[in-house]
Enzyme design. Structure first.
Site, PDB file in Angstrom:
ATOM      1  CG  HIS A   1      -1.859  10.394   0.447  1.00  0.00           C
ATOM      2  ND1 HIS A   1      -2.846  10.582  -0.475  1.00  0.00           N
ATOM      3  CD2 HIS A   1      -2.089   9.171   1.006  1.00  0.00           C
ATOM      4  CE1 HIS A   1      -3.635   9.518  -0.479  1.00  0.00           C
ATOM      5  NE2 HIS A   1      -3.206   8.654   0.412  1.00  0.00           N
TER       6      HIS A   1
ATOM      7  CG  ASP B   1      -5.191   4.729   3.131  1.00  0.00           C
ATOM      8  OD1 ASP B   1      -5.379   5.443   2.136  1.00  0.00           O
ATOM      9  OD2 ASP B   1      -4.091   4.662   3.720  1.00  0.00           O
ATOM     10  CG  ASP B   2      -5.069   1.502   0.219  1.00  0.00           C
ATOM     11  OD1 ASP B   2      -5.226   1.761  -0.980  1.00  0.00           O
ATOM     12  OD2 ASP B   2      -4.403   2.226   0.989  1.00  0.00           O
TER      13      ASP B   2
ATOM     14  CG  HIS C   1      -7.874   8.898   2.395  1.00  0.00           C
ATOM     15  ND1 HIS C   1      -6.972   9.951   2.369  1.00  0.00           N
ATOM     16  CD2 HIS C   1      -7.144   7.818   2.041  1.00  0.00           C
ATOM     17  CE1 HIS C   1      -5.781   9.521   2.019  1.00  0.00           C
ATOM     18  NE2 HIS C   1      -5.851   8.211   1.829  1.00  0.00           N
TER      19      HIS C   1
ATOM     20  CG  HIS D   1      -5.835   4.920  -2.184  1.00  0.00           C
ATOM     21  ND1 HIS D   1      -5.061   5.824  -2.867  1.00  0.00           N
ATOM     22  CD2 HIS D   1      -5.706   5.229  -0.869  1.00  0.00           C
ATOM     23  CE1 HIS D   1      -4.462   6.631  -1.995  1.00  0.00           C
ATOM     24  NE2 HIS D   1      -4.837   6.304  -0.780  1.00  0.00           N
TER      25      HIS D   1
ATOM     26  CD  GLU E   1       0.215   7.130   4.829  1.00  0.00           C
ATOM     27  OE1 GLU E   1       0.363   7.715   3.724  1.00  0.00           O
ATOM     28  OE2 GLU E   1      -0.285   5.988   4.920  1.00  0.00           O
TER      29      GLU E   1
HETATM   30  N1  HPA Z   1      -1.039   5.799   0.770  1.00  0.00           N
HETATM   31  C1  HPA Z   1      -0.380   6.421  -0.198  1.00  0.00           C
HETATM   32  N2  HPA Z   1      -0.484   6.105  -1.460  1.00  0.00           N
HETATM   33  C2  HPA Z   1      -1.307   5.130  -1.806  1.00  0.00           C
HETATM   34  C3  HPA Z   1      -2.012   4.438  -0.859  1.00  0.00           C
HETATM   35  C4  HPA Z   1      -1.873   4.790   0.490  1.00  0.00           C
HETATM   36  O1  HPA Z   1      -2.493   4.194   1.388  1.00  0.00           O
HETATM   37  N3  HPA Z   1      -2.758   3.519  -1.517  1.00  0.00           N
HETATM   38  C5  HPA Z   1      -2.502   3.671  -2.806  1.00  0.00           C
HETATM   39  N4  HPA Z   1      -1.619   4.645  -2.997  1.00  0.00           N
HETATM   40 ZN    ZN Z   2      -4.295   6.985   1.099  1.00  0.00          ZN
END
Ligand code: HPA
Ligand code: ZN
Length: 328
Positions: free
Chosen positions: A192, A273-274, A12, A14, A195
């Site tokens: 997703h 994630d990021d 996971h 991005h 969350e």
């Molecule tokens: N969550 C949801 N959408 C997203 C994310 C994230 O962390 N990063 C980029 N789009």
């Molecule tokens: Zn994500």
């Protein structure tokens, strides 16, 4: 042994969200784009909450204008991942950002990304596969264009379809048409959910979209029946603990439900994630989980094997990944 040194599988990530701030600043300068509001005084990404994060994300992403830029991004991202011991990564790549949903442009972006990924694999051994994503807050019509791009390029490299973006907008089922198109093209599915949305969002993703993995899914912990359903349906969660803590889903690692889900029997995996947005790396996630829950090399090996089995790649690639987990 330091658990942070273990070989890792990340499911996971991005693609733009992994862009190092220095890389984004460099591109902004080259293209004379003013994105000063994106950064804080320390030079990191600055945001207050999830919706603000998405806006900052899109501003930072606006400096990526050409396939060549995405090639350079891919090189930077994979160098960083490889330095963190990642042997296989699945990256969320969105046609909305790569050519605005136009199929011809999408193919050019994809070509540049794949070319850079091939070079990174030759240099560092890291394997990249793509999960094409639609963006929830861009709406179901834009998602159809993304799904068409995904379906037309589905194969051994574009292996999945997913959805990111603002979980507060619309419902999972609004995107069923796009998910059906992706499924018919042979793509594997994730979304997703759970969350910022609660257990119902996870249920919707399973029933309305037919996903086999869930991005996050951690708020399933609020509903024991749903936890059992995840186990019964053999659904794998792409858990991103550090992201959840920074975005305030849970106050700290100790309060994060990954261990409760794991010990209940849910298949969990670990991702970032990021990473630069959330001031984390795969090494740091492992260190934090080790500190919070005592996760050791055996547990991480199980999590990584689970991730390799839940990866959307073909079996030949999976065998290579499993081997890398044994030998590195
Ligand atoms: N969550 C949801 N959408 C997203 C994310 C994230 O962390 N990063 C980029 N789009
Ligand atoms: Zn994500």
């Amino acid at each position: 042994m330091n658990v942070a040194d273990l070989p890792k599988v990340e499911l996971h990530l991005h693609h733009e969200g992994a862009a190092p701030p220095a890389f984004v600043r460099q591109l902004a300068q080259e293209k004379s784009v003013d994105i000063s509001k994106v950064f804080n005084a320390q030079g990191g990404y600055a945001f207050n909450d999830f919706v603000h994060f998405l806006s900052v994300y899109e501003q930072a992403t606006s400096v990526l204008k050409t396939p060549e830029d995405y090639g350079r991004l891919t090189t930077a991202v994979l160098e960083e991942s490889a330095a963190n011991g990642v042997v296989y990564t699945e990256s969320f790549i969105s046609p909305d950002f790569c050519g605005g949903g136009d199929l011809g442009a999408w193919k050019e972006y994809l070509h540049a990304i794949q070319d850079a990924a091939d070079k990174a694999e030759a240099a560092h051994g890291i394997i990249l596969r793509a999960v094409v994503t639609c963006v929830r807050h861009f709406g179901p019509e834009k998602a159809k264009a993304s799904a068409l791009c995904a379906a037309e390029t589905a194969g051994d490299w574009v292996v999945g379809f997913g959805m990111g973006g603002d979980e507060g907008q619309g419902r999972q089922g609004d995107f069923a048409y796009s998910y059906d198109m992706a499924r018919e093209a042979g793509l594997r599915l994730t979304s997703h959910a759970g969350e910022f949305g609660g257990p119902d969002s996870v249920r919707d993703a399973i029933r309305d979209l037919g996903v086999e993995r869930i991005g996050h899914g951690v708020r399933a912990i609020e509903d024991p029946e749903l936890v059992q359903e995840l186990i019964d349906r053999d659904i794998t969660l792409e858990v991103c603990p550090g992201s959840n803590v920074v975005l305030g889903v849970f106050p700290d690692f100790a309060a994060h439900p990954i261990e409760r889900l794991r010990s209940a029997g849910v298949k969990v995996t670990v991702s970032t994630d990021d990473p630069p947005f959330f001031a984390t790396t795969m090494r740091r996630e492992y260190q934090m989980l080790n500190q919070a829950f005592g996760y050791d090399a055996d547990i991480f090996h199980t999590l990584n094997t689970t991730a390799a089995h839940a990866a959307f790649c073909n079996d030949e690639t999976r065998a290579r990944v499993l081997k890398a987990l044994e030998t590195t």
